[in-house]
Design a protein around this motif. Structure first.
Motif, mmCIF file in Angstrom:
data_model
loop_
_atom_site.group_PDB
_atom_site.id
_atom_site.type_symbol
_atom_site.label_atom_id
_atom_site.label_comp_id
_atom_site.label_asym_id
_atom_site.label_seq_id
_atom_site.Cartn_x
_atom_site.Cartn_y
_atom_site.Cartn_z
ATOM 1 N N LEU B 42 26.232 -21.572 73.574
ATOM 2 C CA LEU B 42 27.390 -22.137 74.290
ATOM 3 C C LEU B 42 27.334 -21.826 75.782
ATOM 4 C CD1 LEU B 42 30.828 -21.692 72.469
ATOM 5 C CD2 LEU B 42 29.757 -23.792 73.229
ATOM 6 N N LEU B 43 27.019 -20.572 76.100
ATOM 7 C CA LEU B 43 26.925 -20.181 77.518
ATOM 8 C C LEU B 43 25.882 -21.030 78.236
ATOM 9 C CD1 LEU B 43 26.986 -16.291 77.000
ATOM 10 C CD2 LEU B 43 28.762 -17.594 78.195
ATOM 11 N N ASN B 44 24.738 -21.220 77.593
ATOM 12 C CA ASN B 44 23.673 -22.031 78.199
ATOM 13 C C ASN B 44 24.102 -23.489 78.362
ATOM 14 O OD1 ASN B 44 21.947 -19.887 78.451
ATOM 15 N ND2 ASN B 44 20.896 -20.273 76.503
ATOM 16 N N GLU B 45 24.693 -24.049 77.313
ATOM 17 C CA GLU B 45 25.109 -25.449 77.395
ATOM 18 C C GLU B 45 26.126 -25.667 78.512
ATOM 19 O OE1 GLU B 45 24.278 -26.824 72.766
ATOM 20 O OE2 GLU B 45 26.327 -26.738 73.508
ATOM 21 N N PHE B 46 27.024 -24.704 78.692
ATOM 22 C CA PHE B 46 28.041 -24.839 79.735
ATOM 23 C C PHE B 46 27.539 -24.351 81.098
ATOM 24 C CE2 PHE B 46 31.313 -24.381 76.159
ATOM 25 C CZ PHE B 46 31.636 -25.726 76.169
ATOM 26 N N GLY B 47 26.336 -23.802 81.137
ATOM 27 C CA GLY B 47 25.810 -23.282 82.400
ATOM 28 C C GLY B 47 26.585 -22.071 82.908
ATOM 29 N N LEU B 48 27.054 -21.227 81.987
ATOM 30 C CA LEU B 48 27.889 -20.084 82.364
ATOM 31 C C LEU B 48 27.084 -18.790 82.424
ATOM 32 C CD1 LEU B 48 30.925 -20.787 79.976
ATOM 33 C CD2 LEU B 48 30.818 -21.265 82.438
ATOM 34 N N THR B 49 27.541 -17.871 83.265
ATOM 35 C CA THR B 49 27.010 -16.510 83.300
ATOM 36 C C THR B 49 28.037 -15.588 82.651
ATOM 37 O OG1 THR B 49 25.957 -17.014 85.405
ATOM 38 C CG2 THR B 49 26.175 -14.679 84.833
ATOM 39 N N ALA B 60 36.891 -2.412 62.487
ATOM 40 C CA ALA B 60 36.409 -1.762 61.266
ATOM 41 C C ALA B 60 35.869 -2.776 60.264
ATOM 42 C CB ALA B 60 37.541 -0.971 60.620
ATOM 43 N N ASP B 61 35.940 -4.050 60.604
ATOM 44 C CA ASP B 61 35.597 -5.071 59.603
ATOM 45 C C ASP B 61 34.415 -5.949 60.001
ATOM 46 O OD1 ASP B 61 36.858 -6.242 61.708
ATOM 47 O OD2 ASP B 61 38.084 -7.597 60.497
ATOM 48 N N HIS B 62 33.872 -5.715 61.168
ATOM 49 C CA HIS B 62 32.684 -6.455 61.589
ATOM 50 C C HIS B 62 32.019 -5.662 62.706
ATOM 51 C CE1 HIS B 62 35.597 -7.980 64.650
ATOM 52 N NE2 HIS B 62 34.548 -7.826 65.438
ATOM 53 N N ILE B 63 30.794 -6.039 63.018
ATOM 54 C CA ILE B 63 30.091 -5.318 64.084
ATOM 55 C C ILE B 63 30.160 -6.131 65.378
ATOM 56 C CG2 ILE B 63 27.833 -4.386 64.795
ATOM 57 C CD1 ILE B 63 27.443 -3.579 61.861
ATOM 58 N N THR B 64 30.492 -5.449 66.424
ATOM 59 C CA THR B 64 30.664 -6.089 67.730
ATOM 60 C C THR B 64 29.330 -6.585 68.294
ATOM 61 O OG1 THR B 64 31.437 -5.765 69.999
ATOM 62 C CG2 THR B 64 30.425 -3.854 68.959
ATOM 63 N N ALA B 65 29.395 -7.630 69.085
ATOM 64 C CA ALA B 65 28.204 -8.154 69.764
ATOM 65 C C ALA B 65 28.042 -7.565 71.167
ATOM 66 C CB ALA B 65 28.285 -9.677 69.851
ATOM 67 N N LEU B 66 28.868 -6.593 71.549
ATOM 68 C CA LEU B 66 28.835 -6.086 72.933
ATOM 69 C C LEU B 66 27.432 -5.626 73.353
ATOM 70 C CD1 LEU B 66 31.920 -6.356 72.998
ATOM 71 C CD2 LEU B 66 32.049 -4.053 73.940
ATOM 72 N N GLY B 67 26.816 -4.757 72.539
ATOM 73 C CA GLY B 67 25.505 -4.235 72.908
ATOM 74 C C GLY B 67 24.449 -5.332 72.981
ATOM 75 N N LYS B 68 24.462 -6.191 71.978
ATOM 76 C CA LYS B 68 23.484 -7.286 71.895
ATOM 77 C C LYS B 68 23.634 -8.247 73.085
ATOM 78 C CE LYS B 68 20.352 -9.085 69.134
ATOM 79 N NZ LYS B 68 19.141 -8.286 68.893
ATOM 80 N N LEU B 69 24.867 -8.534 73.434
ATOM 81 C CA LEU B 69 25.098 -9.453 74.550
ATOM 82 C C LEU B 69 24.676 -8.819 75.878
ATOM 83 C CD1 LEU B 69 28.531 -10.988 73.478
ATOM 84 C CD2 LEU B 69 26.415 -12.273 73.855
ATOM 85 N N ARG B 70 24.918 -7.522 76.012
ATOM 86 C CA ARG B 70 24.481 -6.846 77.242
ATOM 87 C C ARG B 70 22.967 -6.876 77.357
ATOM 88 N NH1 ARG B 70 26.580 -0.918 78.282
ATOM 89 N NH2 ARG B 70 25.327 -0.551 76.431
ATOM 90 N N LEU B 72 20.963 -9.063 76.108
ATOM 91 C CA LEU B 72 20.453 -10.424 76.329
ATOM 92 C C LEU B 72 20.892 -11.043 77.644
ATOM 93 C CD1 LEU B 72 20.929 -11.826 72.709
ATOM 94 C CD2 LEU B 72 18.754 -11.289 73.824
ATOM 95 N N THR B 73 22.076 -10.653 78.142
ATOM 96 C CA THR B 73 22.608 -11.341 79.325
ATOM 97 C C THR B 73 22.819 -10.414 80.517
ATOM 98 O OG1 THR B 73 24.963 -10.950 78.842
ATOM 99 C CG2 THR B 73 23.938 -12.860 77.774
ATOM 100 N N GLY B 74 22.785 -9.096 80.270
ATOM 101 C CA GLY B 74 23.084 -8.169 81.359
ATOM 102 C C GLY B 74 24.565 -8.060 81.684
ATOM 103 N N CYS B 75 25.423 -8.552 80.804
ATOM 104 C CA CYS B 75 26.874 -8.499 81.064
ATOM 105 C C CYS B 75 27.378 -7.061 81.041
ATOM 106 C CB CYS B 75 27.629 -9.328 80.027
ATOM 107 S SG CYS B 75 27.617 -8.625 78.364
ATOM 108 N N GLU B 76 28.552 -6.863 81.602
ATOM 109 C CA GLU B 76 29.256 -5.591 81.473
ATOM 110 C C GLU B 76 29.925 -5.554 80.102
ATOM 111 O OE1 GLU B 76 29.938 -3.247 84.378
ATOM 112 O OE2 GLU B 76 28.091 -4.331 84.882
#
Lengths: 231, 231
Positions: B42-49, B60-70, B72-76
């Protein structure tokens, strides 16, 4: 206007509740039988009267709530004229207007997924909404290999009708399997892989080679849905 | 502004992509690790950073994507200051502003489901959006029986903070299990069964008697989420 997109998890179906907040009249698009109680709860909480329940086409993957909702609320039930429904109160055809209070939904015949596939157009405060059923999905299109489906008809429905809408038109489909809820015509034009074809021949080739299994519920759902969900 | 609500089916989690269409900067709230590819697409299709990925609380019911996204994208990556996250780049506290282009999300500490539960407030073109995490759900509230949860704190978060917002404020929660996607403060005030209590004692009694089983993924998810989803 009150507008709610609702999700049925088993078949990943989106249904739409649209109501005129002045007259308190409502319409439901593509309601699913298992969610009937949920719709009744929402209608009661909002103080709405359900005037119309209608399907964009005869679904093969879930059972419609049309019959059940009519039984419980006395609403009208509509399907497309090609649906050969044995029970709908009335049918719509290309250009029909479904009027619920100040809400006007214009039917667009968009065959291809099935021969009775329709989309609905709604204009509200300068924004256009397209309810595209299984014709145009988010980054996909509905299969065309049963229920008088036709890749050629679908190509024409997509390119000659739906993609003629302005870029910023909201696209609200009947399903999404990846948890995306809404799109726009501009996005689909640019990013829907099936819409990047050069002509109808290429489109037909893609659709003819999908080799999908039949929907699990097809043999039960199609006859049930011709009877508004009554088995 | 670009705004998309996204759904992860296994844990019935809603995540939110919000972007400033001028600067093309984006923030993701409560992203789920299994959907990482979908977010990147989605980020790529929209040209977003992606500038920021953040969680309303330690799930407690799912695993966050925070680490994975950082990765892959260098996000905070941000979490609340009470989260004791071993890996988030920064933490927010009551009143913190998360700024992404022209988008400003104001953090409201709304403990109760967990002690690190936050809601986020967004104002856009005269409309207020509240991202309520698991504090205020649609016709429900998040359980308060683990992770330093407290029914009393939650009562205060609900009645002294969230329900003070105007009736027409959109409520976008972190979950809904019945396929309803959005609500308003007015609706919840009127129709949320848990908000019809006469006082904090009655609220605590309801919450203390829910007798819910532990979330299936809790023993894995909580430690993983303190480490941004890295197991």
């Amino acid at each position: 206007m009150l507008f709610r997109q609702l999700f049925e998890k088993n078949s990943s179906t989106y249904s739409y509740l649209i109501a005129d907040t002045d007259t308190k009249q409502a319409v439901l698009i593509d309601p699913v039988i298992d969610e009937t109680e949920s719709y009744i709860r929402l209608l009661n909480e909002f103080g709405l009267t359900l005037k119309v329940a209608m399907d964009t086409h005869t679904h093969a993957d879930h059972i419609t709530a049309l019959g059940k909702l009519r039984e419980l609320t006395g609403c009208e039930t509509y399907m497309g004229q090609q649906a050969n429904s044995s029970c709908a109160n009335d049918s719509f055809h290309d250009g029909s207007e479904v009027v619920v209070g100040k809400i006007v939904l214009t039917a667009l015949h968009t065959p291809g997924h099935t021969d009775d596939s329709y989309s609905f157009v709604l204009n509200h405060e300068g924004q256009q909404y397209l309810f595209t059923g299984d014709t145009l999905l988010i980054r996909g299109t509905g299969r065309t290999d049963f229920q008088n489906g036709s890749a050629i008809d679908q190509y024409n429905s997509l390119f000659d009708k739906l993609l003629k809408f302005p870029e910023e038109t909201w696209v609200y489909p009947a399903h999404d399997y990846k948890g995306w809820m809404v799109s726009t015509i501009g996005e689909e034009r640019q990013h829907n892989p099936r819409l990047q074809v050069k002509d109808v021949i290429e489109y037909k080739k893609i659709m003819d080679n999908l080799n999908l299994p039949n929907p699990k519920m097809m043999d039960v759902a199609v006859p049930a849905n011709r009877a508004c969900g009554n088995l």
